[in-house]
Every structure is written in structure tokens, then in C-alpha cells.
Write a protein that holds these residues in place. Structure first.
Motif, PDB file in Angstrom:
ATOM      1  N   VAL A   1       0.943  -1.097   0.031  1.00 18.87           N
ATOM      2  CA  VAL A   1      -0.283  -0.274  -0.247  1.00 18.87           C
ATOM      3  C   VAL A   1       0.985   0.981   0.262  1.00 18.87           C
ATOM      4  O   VAL A   1       0.305   2.098  -0.782  1.00 18.87           O
ATOM      5  N   VAL A   2       1.848   1.824   0.693  1.00 16.89           N
ATOM      6  CA  VAL A   2       2.844   2.662   0.726  1.00 16.89           C
ATOM      7  C   VAL A   2       3.320   2.508  -0.878  1.00 16.89           C
ATOM      8  O   VAL A   2       3.184   4.036  -0.936  1.00 16.89           O
ATOM      9  N   MET A   3       3.897   1.753  -1.494  1.00 17.04           N
ATOM     10  CA  MET A   3       4.439   1.871  -2.282  1.00 17.04           C
ATOM     11  C   MET A   3       3.503   1.999  -3.583  1.00 17.04           C
ATOM     12  O   MET A   3       3.465   3.077  -4.146  1.00 17.04           O
ATOM     13  N   ALA A   4       2.265   1.894  -3.687  1.00 14.61           N
ATOM     14  CA  ALA A   4       1.505   2.268  -4.832  1.00 14.61           C
ATOM     15  C   ALA A   4       0.912   3.846  -4.099  1.00 14.61           C
ATOM     16  O   ALA A   4       0.983   4.632  -5.449  1.00 14.61           O
ATOM     17  N   ALA A   5       0.409   4.105  -2.812  1.00 14.35           N
ATOM     18  CA  ALA A   5       0.270   5.556  -2.309  1.00 14.35           C
ATOM     19  C   ALA A   5       1.344   6.271  -3.221  1.00 14.35           C
ATOM     20  O   ALA A   5       1.348   7.380  -2.988  1.00 14.35           O
TER      21      ALA A   5
ATOM     22  N   LEU B   1      10.733   2.075  -7.404  1.00 14.36           N
ATOM     23  CA  LEU B   1      10.336   2.126  -6.073  1.00 14.36           C
ATOM     24  C   LEU B   1      10.083   0.424  -6.026  1.00 14.36           C
ATOM     25  O   LEU B   1      10.127  -0.181  -5.121  1.00 14.36           O
ATOM     26  N   LYS B   2       9.741  -0.158  -7.533  1.00  9.17           N
ATOM     27  CA  LYS B   2       9.619  -1.321  -6.838  1.00  9.17           C
ATOM     28  C   LYS B   2      11.338  -2.420  -7.218  1.00  9.17           C
ATOM     29  O   LYS B   2      11.139  -3.413  -5.969  1.00  9.17           O
ATOM     30  N   ALA B   3      11.636  -1.731  -7.945  1.00 11.39           N
ATOM     31  CA  ALA B   3      13.095  -2.681  -7.245  1.00 11.39           C
ATOM     32  C   ALA B   3      13.973  -2.427  -6.514  1.00 11.39           C
ATOM     33  O   ALA B   3      14.829  -3.343  -5.748  1.00 11.39           O
ATOM     34  N   VAL B   4      14.122  -1.552  -5.688  1.00 14.67           N
ATOM     35  CA  VAL B   4      14.840  -1.178  -4.757  1.00 14.67           C
ATOM     36  C   VAL B   4      14.265  -0.308  -3.746  1.00 14.67           C
ATOM     37  O   VAL B   4      14.702  -1.068  -2.378  1.00 14.67           O
TER      38      VAL B   4
END
Length: 310
Positions: free
Chosen positions: A73-77, A233-236
Motif C-alpha cells: 500500500v505504501v509503494m502504491a500510495a 520504487l519496485k526494485a529498490v
């Protein structure tokens, strides 16, 4: 570590098959579109029904589930917030949020969980978080933004039930409900659903491979900053946040911290491209982010395993 490379090799071969199919024009001008429609409307709902029907509901109350949910949720936000600041549009915000948080928990997550973590069921919480929390919200956004501009404006109550008209969400929720209610599905019904679900992964991967034929080089289009943001955001960021939350906020055991961080380091799921292509929104954003995060996830998982293995 052989299992990590084996999982990626299987995916790479199927993607290559799709690339060759497009190269020789095997399925015609609309082959990729038809594969995506088949996966989105039929095969993926069947696969998710089977997965949710067999899911261990006990993980809903586990620390791994809670940490996984918070981190996704944090990554999406974060991506949605950046999309709002830079005015990237609601459709790209939804696709980018999926690419920043939605991991390849099936065709990559399961073999890596088996070979690296020793238990394939450890990806179950990831699947549940994605199908219960992330997918319904983001798919409903894609559904709304892809509507015909001439169509009547949706009322608030129509937006509330909109996610539950999506075939992917329907398949996952129906399997989960029957699982929770302990309803026994007759074998003559379950077997064909299971077989149809088996089409999903190869169809999605081949369609993705077909899309690479004319669009193989990432970070060259107008959306390169969106791709770069989702990739970082996704990889790191995702694995780092997962480590911080699991180890220092929830105090999970070293074994469970490794599980949470390894699953967070998985690349963006190929299904995201399928969703984007079905709604004709953010296709290049999805495709390029999936490609980049898949490449980067190999060293990321190796580093995470070496640093955090108890």
C-alpha cells in the motif's frame, strides 16, 4: 541459488516464444489483443479462483500478511502521490501503482519461495494482499478511466460496486468466499476451471513477449520518468521498506524478515501488462517497468538472500 535462475529461465523462454510468434506474424494483427482478452476475462479469473480456493486463510492473521500489505500500500500510495504532483493522469497512476507494488508471486514467486525459502506456500500472503486489497482498487480505477467519454457519468453507488464486476476480482473473491465457507466444489466443475486457469500464465507471458517485438528498448518514450519512478520504487525502495517494517517495526523473526524482503524484491507481475492492455491505458509504462524490474530482481534477490539469510 539455482532455483532463482531456473524460475527466470522458464519465464524468459515463454516470453521468447511470444516474441517469435509476433516476429513471424503467427496470430495476425490482433493476436496479442486476443491473447490479452482471453487471459483477462477467462483464464486469469479461473486461475485466481483456484489459488484463492486453496489458500490458507490462517495467513490473513499473520505478521507476514500485515507487513506485506503495509509495504504494498505504501509503494502504491507513493506512486499515486507523485502522479498527482506531476499530473501523469489517473490511468497511468493506477498502472504505475500496480507496477510499484504488485509482485510476480505466481510463476516467479512460487519457484523462488521453494528453492530459496524452502516453502512455496510462503507467497500465499502476497497473493492474498494483491487480490484482496490492491487489485480491486486499481482495476476499478482503470475501469472508470477507460470508459467512453460519451457514456453517462457514474454515480457514487455505481463506483462502489464497480470493482465487483471485474472478472479478475470476481474469480479471486468467489474462490475466497467458497474457501471461507468451506464449500466443496464438485470435481467435475473444479477440474475444467483448473485447466482453464492453466492457460493464464503462458498466455500473459506470450502476449508480453509479443509486445516486446516493436517496443524492446525501455526508457526512451515520453513516459520514461514514470517508468523510472515505478522501477526504482519496485526494485529498490520496496525491499528496503519491507526490511525496515518487518525487522524494526514489527520485530519479525530473521527467517520471516527474509521471506518478506525476498517476496518484496520480486519483479512487477506480468499480469499488470495484461490489465493495462485490456483497458488500453499505460501499456508502455507497464511493459517497460516489468522488463526492467525483472532484470534488476535477479541481483536484488541474490543480495537480499546473502545479507539476510539467518
Amino acid at each position: 541459488m539455482a532455483g532463482v535462475f531456473q524460475g527466470f529461465a522458464v519465464i524468459a523462454v515463454i516470453i521468447l516464444v511470444g516474441f517469435i510468434m509476433q516476429r513471424v506474424h503467427l496470430l495476425g494483427d490482433r493476436g496479442r489483443e486476443q491473447l490479452n482478452k482471453l487471459a483477462f476475462n477467462v483464464a486469469t479469473p479461473a486461475l485466481l479462483f483456484v489459488l484463492m480456493y486453496h489458500a490458507d486463510l490462517g495467513v490473513l492473521f499473520s505478521g507476514q500478511f500485515i507487513v506485506t500489505a503495509i509495504c504494498m500500500v505504501v509503494m502504491a500510495a507513493i506512486f499515486v502521490a507523485l502522479a498527482a504532483i506531476f499530473r501523469w493522469g489517473a490511468g497511468n497512476a493506477a498502472v504505475g501503482a500496480l507496477a510499484s507494488s504488485f509482485v510476480n508471486s505466481g510463476n516467479l514467486g512460487i519457484p523462488i519461495a521453494v528453492y530459496v525459502l524452502g516453502d512455496g506456500t510462503l507467497v500465499a500472503p502476497v497473493m492474498l494482499v494483491q487480490q484482496l486489497i490492491i487489485a480491486p482498487v486499481m482495476l476499478s480505477v482503470l475501469d472508470i478511466v477507460s470508459r467512453d467519454p460519451q457514456a453517462p457519468k457514474l454515480r457514487w453507488w455505481q463506483m462502489l460496486y464497480r470493482p465487483f464486476t471485474n472478472p479478475v476480482v470476481i474469480g479471486a473473491l468467489l474462490g475466497l468466499i467458497l474457501n471461507f465457507a468451506n464449500v466443496e466444489v464438485p470435481q467435475f466443475l473444479f477440474d475444467p476451471i483448473d485447466l482453464i486457469g492453466g492457460i493464464s500464465v503462458p498466455a500473459v507471458l506470450m502476449a508480453f513477449g509479443m509486445s516486446l517485438h516493436d517496443n524492446a528498448v525501455p526508457l526512451r518514450g515520453r513516459n520514461r520518468w514514470q517508468v523510472a519512478t515505478a522501477t526504482v520504487l519496485k526494485a529498490v525502495v520496496h525491499p528496503i521498506v519491507a526490511w525496515l517494517v518487518a525487522a524494526f517495526v514489527f520485530g519479525l523473526s530473521p527467517d520471516m524478515v527474509l521471506v518478506v524482503v525476498v517476496t518484496a524484491a520480486l519483479p512487477a507481475a506480468q499480469n499488470i501488462y495484461n490489465y493495462a492492455a485490456n483497458y488500453h491505458v499505460g501499456e508502455s509504462l507497464a511493459r517497460e517497468t516489468i522488463l526492467l524490474t525483472t532484470v534488476l530482481s535477479v541481483p536484488a534477490i541474490l543480495v537480499v538472500t546473502l545479507l539476510l539469510h539467518p
